[in-house]
Design a protein around this motif. Sequence first.
Motif, PDB file in Angstrom:
ATOM      1  N   PHE A   1      -1.831 -10.459   4.195  1.00  0.00           N
ATOM      2  CA  PHE A   1      -3.246 -10.782   3.964  1.00  0.00           C
ATOM      3  C   PHE A   1      -3.457 -12.297   4.023  1.00  0.00           C
ATOM      4  O   PHE A   1      -2.795 -13.065   3.331  1.00  0.00           O
ATOM      5  CB  PHE A   1      -3.723 -10.225   2.623  1.00  0.00           C
ATOM      6  CG  PHE A   1      -4.045  -8.757   2.690  1.00  0.00           C
ATOM      7  CD1 PHE A   1      -5.361  -8.316   2.825  1.00  0.00           C
ATOM      8  CD2 PHE A   1      -3.031  -7.807   2.660  1.00  0.00           C
ATOM      9  CE1 PHE A   1      -5.652  -6.969   2.916  1.00  0.00           C
ATOM     10  CE2 PHE A   1      -3.317  -6.463   2.746  1.00  0.00           C
ATOM     11  CZ  PHE A   1      -4.624  -6.030   2.881  1.00  0.00           C
ATOM     12  N   GLY A   2      -4.357 -12.711   4.911  1.00  0.00           N
ATOM     13  CA  GLY A   2      -4.619 -14.125   5.142  1.00  0.00           C
ATOM     14  C   GLY A   2      -3.748 -14.745   6.210  1.00  0.00           C
ATOM     15  O   GLY A   2      -3.892 -15.932   6.515  1.00  0.00           O
ATOM     16  N   ARG A   3      -2.866 -13.957   6.812  1.00  0.00           N
ATOM     17  CA  ARG A   3      -1.952 -14.483   7.834  1.00  0.00           C
ATOM     18  C   ARG A   3      -2.531 -14.281   9.230  1.00  0.00           C
ATOM     19  O   ARG A   3      -2.931 -13.169   9.577  1.00  0.00           O
ATOM     20  CB  ARG A   3      -0.602 -13.766   7.728  1.00  0.00           C
ATOM     21  CG  ARG A   3       0.479 -14.343   8.624  1.00  0.00           C
ATOM     22  CD  ARG A   3       1.849 -13.811   8.208  1.00  0.00           C
ATOM     23  NE  ARG A   3       2.042 -12.408   8.549  1.00  0.00           N
ATOM     24  CZ  ARG A   3       2.906 -11.597   7.949  1.00  0.00           C
ATOM     25  NH1 ARG A   3       3.628 -12.052   6.941  1.00  0.00           N
ATOM     26  NH2 ARG A   3       3.035 -10.344   8.331  1.00  0.00           N
TER      27      ARG A   3
ATOM     28  N   VAL B   1      -7.241 -12.869  11.973  1.00  0.00           N
ATOM     29  CA  VAL B   1      -6.580 -13.105  10.692  1.00  0.00           C
ATOM     30  C   VAL B   1      -6.580 -11.778   9.943  1.00  0.00           C
ATOM     31  O   VAL B   1      -7.621 -11.121   9.825  1.00  0.00           O
ATOM     32  CB  VAL B   1      -7.299 -14.196   9.869  1.00  0.00           C
ATOM     33  CG1 VAL B   1      -6.647 -14.332   8.491  1.00  0.00           C
ATOM     34  CG2 VAL B   1      -7.257 -15.532  10.607  1.00  0.00           C
ATOM     35  N   TRP B   2      -5.410 -11.387   9.441  1.00  0.00           N
ATOM     36  CA  TRP B   2      -5.316 -10.088   8.782  1.00  0.00           C
ATOM     37  C   TRP B   2      -5.932 -10.119   7.390  1.00  0.00           C
ATOM     38  O   TRP B   2      -5.568 -10.937   6.553  1.00  0.00           O
ATOM     39  CB  TRP B   2      -3.852  -9.647   8.697  1.00  0.00           C
ATOM     40  CG  TRP B   2      -3.238  -9.368  10.038  1.00  0.00           C
ATOM     41  CD1 TRP B   2      -2.170  -9.984  10.610  1.00  0.00           C
ATOM     42  CD2 TRP B   2      -3.690  -8.398  10.997  1.00  0.00           C
ATOM     43  NE1 TRP B   2      -1.920  -9.472  11.849  1.00  0.00           N
ATOM     44  CE2 TRP B   2      -2.835  -8.486  12.121  1.00  0.00           C
ATOM     45  CE3 TRP B   2      -4.730  -7.463  11.022  1.00  0.00           C
ATOM     46  CZ2 TRP B   2      -2.977  -7.680  13.245  1.00  0.00           C
ATOM     47  CZ3 TRP B   2      -4.877  -6.661  12.146  1.00  0.00           C
ATOM     48  CH2 TRP B   2      -4.013  -6.766  13.226  1.00  0.00           C
ATOM     49  N   ASN B   3      -6.904  -9.230   7.200  1.00  0.00           N
ATOM     50  CA  ASN B   3      -7.540  -9.038   5.903  1.00  0.00           C
ATOM     51  C   ASN B   3      -7.978  -7.580   5.816  1.00  0.00           C
ATOM     52  O   ASN B   3      -7.668  -6.773   6.710  1.00  0.00           O
ATOM     53  CB  ASN B   3      -8.719 -10.009   5.717  1.00  0.00           C
ATOM     54  CG  ASN B   3      -9.729  -9.894   6.851  1.00  0.00           C
ATOM     55  OD1 ASN B   3      -9.990  -8.810   7.376  1.00  0.00           O
ATOM     56  ND2 ASN B   3     -10.315 -11.020   7.240  1.00  0.00           N
ATOM     57  N   ALA B   4      -8.683  -7.224   4.759  1.00  0.00           N
ATOM     58  CA  ALA B   4      -9.065  -5.823   4.572  1.00  0.00           C
ATOM     59  C   ALA B   4      -9.889  -5.305   5.752  1.00  0.00           C
ATOM     60  O   ALA B   4      -9.691  -4.169   6.215  1.00  0.00           O
ATOM     61  CB  ALA B   4      -9.849  -5.672   3.264  1.00  0.00           C
ATOM     62  N   GLU B   5     -10.783  -6.132   6.254  1.00  0.00           N
ATOM     63  CA  GLU B   5     -11.647  -5.701   7.355  1.00  0.00           C
ATOM     64  C   GLU B   5     -10.868  -5.537   8.658  1.00  0.00           C
ATOM     65  O   GLU B   5     -11.030  -4.536   9.369  1.00  0.00           O
ATOM     66  CB  GLU B   5     -12.770  -6.723   7.549  1.00  0.00           C
ATOM     67  CG  GLU B   5     -13.731  -6.359   8.680  1.00  0.00           C
ATOM     68  CD  GLU B   5     -14.808  -7.410   8.885  1.00  0.00           C
ATOM     69  OE1 GLU B   5     -15.568  -7.292   9.871  1.00  0.00           O
ATOM     70  OE2 GLU B   5     -14.888  -8.347   8.070  1.00  0.00           O
ATOM     71  N   THR B   6     -10.018  -6.505   8.986  1.00  0.00           N
ATOM     72  CA  THR B   6      -9.320  -6.441  10.281  1.00  0.00           C
ATOM     73  C   THR B   6      -8.245  -5.357  10.280  1.00  0.00           C
ATOM     74  O   THR B   6      -8.027  -4.699  11.305  1.00  0.00           O
ATOM     75  CB  THR B   6      -8.701  -7.799  10.637  1.00  0.00           C
ATOM     76  OG1 THR B   6      -7.850  -8.244   9.582  1.00  0.00           O
ATOM     77  CG2 THR B   6      -9.797  -8.821  10.883  1.00  0.00           C
TER      78      THR B   6
ATOM     79  N   GLU C   1      -2.874  -4.305   0.021  1.00  0.00           N
ATOM     80  CA  GLU C   1      -3.278  -5.506  -0.722  1.00  0.00           C
ATOM     81  C   GLU C   1      -2.362  -5.731  -1.917  1.00  0.00           C
ATOM     82  O   GLU C   1      -1.994  -6.864  -2.245  1.00  0.00           O
ATOM     83  CB  GLU C   1      -4.731  -5.378  -1.187  1.00  0.00           C
ATOM     84  CG  GLU C   1      -5.758  -5.655  -0.110  1.00  0.00           C
ATOM     85  CD  GLU C   1      -7.171  -5.527  -0.630  1.00  0.00           C
ATOM     86  OE1 GLU C   1      -7.986  -6.396  -0.291  1.00  0.00           O
ATOM     87  OE2 GLU C   1      -7.462  -4.553  -1.367  1.00  0.00           O
TER      88      GLU C   1
ATOM     89  N   ARG D   1       1.878  -8.402  -1.682  1.00  0.00           N
ATOM     90  CA  ARG D   1       1.687  -9.716  -2.320  1.00  0.00           C
ATOM     91  C   ARG D   1       3.027 -10.421  -2.500  1.00  0.00           C
ATOM     92  O   ARG D   1       4.012  -9.797  -2.835  1.00  0.00           O
ATOM     93  CB  ARG D   1       1.030  -9.553  -3.699  1.00  0.00           C
ATOM     94  CG  ARG D   1      -0.419  -9.108  -3.597  1.00  0.00           C
ATOM     95  CD  ARG D   1      -0.982  -8.817  -4.977  1.00  0.00           C
ATOM     96  NE  ARG D   1      -2.346  -8.331  -4.900  1.00  0.00           N
ATOM     97  CZ  ARG D   1      -2.987  -7.765  -5.920  1.00  0.00           C
ATOM     98  NH1 ARG D   1      -2.391  -7.607  -7.093  1.00  0.00           N
ATOM     99  NH2 ARG D   1      -4.229  -7.360  -5.781  1.00  0.00           N
TER     100      ARG D   1
END
Length: 426
Positions: free
Chosen positions: A358-360, A380-385, A422, A426
């Motif tokens: 996440f965030g990468r 950028v990898w996040n919940a949406e992508t 998520e 971590r």
Amino acid sequence: MPRSLLVAGAVLLLLLALVPARADAPMRGHGGPVRALAVSPDGRLAISGSFDQSAILWRIEDGTALAVLRFHDGAVNAVAALPDGRMATGGEDGRVALWQPGRAEPVAVFADHAGPVAGLAVSPDGARLASAAWDGTVRVWALAGGATRVLAEHKGNVNGVAFLPDGRVVSAGYDATLRIWPEDGAALSVTLPSPLNAVAATKDGEIVTACADGSVRMLRADGSERAAVAIPPSPVTALALSPDGARVAAATVGGAVAVIDRREARLLLTLVGPGLPVWSLAFRSDGELLTGGSDRLVRRWDVRTGEPIGPLALTRPSDDLAAFKGERGAEVFRACAACHTLTADGGNRAGPTLHGVFGRPIATAPGYTFSQALRRLDIVWNAETIAKLFEIGPSRYTPGTKMPEQTIRDPGDREALVRFLERATR
């Protein structure tokens, strides 16, 4: 020199300083299933290829990993040992690399295939290397230089290739055909009852092929069938011939390995491992077999007794998802666990580790070789992508990926997967 050899960072030869390994222990070092195996002509060394994008050079007697070879952008599906001590690797990226022991990069690269390389074979005189690929072709490379011969009659993936003693090429395809190629002209085509996963040729000119219907078939050099051995219930995934040609080893997705008396077409014994798919085989001698599979190990077997050489753990690898039992997101992720780890010490497998995802930015996970197509994407990898990736599928959202095509149609399952990742990464 091929341009691909000039790409900085594309090749890494990592010499391993290890505590001396137990001579009877399995060879452990890959981060993904062991897809391919070959043994040097003198029986001292083995090379293994894996879904983790690496090949490893082993000293068999004590199980020591001598070098890790990193070059391919994708799984290493095929390996071969040449009579002069060189070794070859074939990858999902469509490239074939030729390695010289002690060199930190390939001494040659053949990059003409337009699909994953699935099989490699060396001619009896060691002068030619043949590669089978999912672009529907076989290519025969003259190792001393010269024109490449392209054999292109299969209708779909070519899964295996071999040389007959007289130098003719034999290829096995998903189109259920076995093709025998003369030096010039069209191939002799033999249609069998099911797709073919592998092929081998004996010193006396017989052809052995592995079928998806769970059979091993022996054919004469003119293509006529001599015998068949049923190995139910799983498809046969890989073949190996003993040096004297007397035995055939056949691997199955179900995890067992059949050892067959070739001349009598009779099952001699079955090697029973941990119950995970076996993807690769190679005889070290007439009495010893190496196997590689989904447990990420290379194992040694005495084929005269059917017993493992060294300890055999009959349990599956530890379940990294056990701590998340009952969570829907963890169950959805289970299909991804063969290729991706979640923790800082998990490392890369066939796909990059998801720890810290996440965030990468895409294609930036350390220690993993990404395709140029992925490096050019602005994601950028996040919940949406991550949710979008599984909504429309990897091939559409991340063109150029090596990730198997898969979608999650249920929005609730996608949301559960994202919530799980998520927390777990971590």
